[in-house]
Scaffold this motif. Structure first.
Motif: not given
Length: 213
Positions: A98-99, A194, A94-95, A24, A21, A91, A190, A197-198
């Motif tokens: 964002s990616a 991301q 969202k990841s 990100s 977390g 989340l 980035r 993270l996703g």
């Protein structure tokens, strides 16, 4: 030792969720980065320590609150895990979003003029404590590590471990991003970060929804 091995996977999963977390950058991290770039490492580190202190407070409050709730209503764990699981899936969404986006991170200095290091520390603490997403995140993180009738040391280990991680990583952000080149380097990586993270948040969310204890 048997109890330790029983709760260790959940504790590690909670650590992992917290660690990724932080990987990100949200508004708090971006504030640390922007302050470091604009005013130097000293101010950035002070703000980072304040944010870490806020994270510690949220962790303690969450563990105490969930422990009291589970002691009074043992069946509440099911509802907490369902909530935490769906929040982690959100989340993940969202990841991934964002990616797929093209824009890089935008680090900005906090408004309100310059402050003393102590002033930045207080500001960081207030920012974290008034962030409603922090409360939701900590419910999801703690629910990953808490099982039914979990002993006190499980909650304590999660709080202490994440606090150490928080101080270390927030300070590293302040030091590493005190030069603009690090923002550009992170910006290039980035999308990969991301996406990773996703995938993790999706895994953790599904695991939490399918867990029975």
């Amino acid at each position: 030792m048997e109890d330790f091995s029983l709760y260790l996977p959940g504790i590690i999963l909670a650590y992992s969720a917290f660690l990724l977390g932080i990987a990100s950058p949200g508004p708090n991290i971006l504030a640390v980065i922007g302050t470091s770039m604009s005013l130097g490492r000293k101010s950035g580190i002070a703000l980072a320590l304040g944010v870490a202190g806020g994270s510690f407070t949220w962790a303690v409050l969450t563990v105490i609150g969930l422990s009291a709730l589970l002691e009074a209503y043992s069946s509440a764990l099911i509802a907490i895990k369902i909530f935490g699981g769906f929040y982690l899936l959100w989340l993940a969404y969202k990841s991934f979003k964002s990616a797929a986006a093209a824009q890089d991170i935008q680090a900005k200095q906090l408004s309100g003029g310059t402050r003393s290091p102590f002033g930045y520390m207080v500001r960081g603490y207030i920012i974290q404590m008034t962030n409603p997403k922090a409360a939701l995140s900590w419910i999801a993180i703690i629910s990953l590590g808490m099982k039914q009738d979990a002993p006190l040391w499980v909650g304590v280990s999660i709080v202490v471990g994440t606090f150490i991680l928080s101080i270390t990583l927030h300070t590293l952000y302040a030091v590493a991003f005190s030069t603009p080149v690090m923002v550009r380097v992170y910006g290039k990586a980035r999308r990969y970060i991301q996406a990773t993270l996703g995938a993790f948040f999706a895994f953790a969310g599904i695991k939490l929804l399918l867990s029975r204890n």
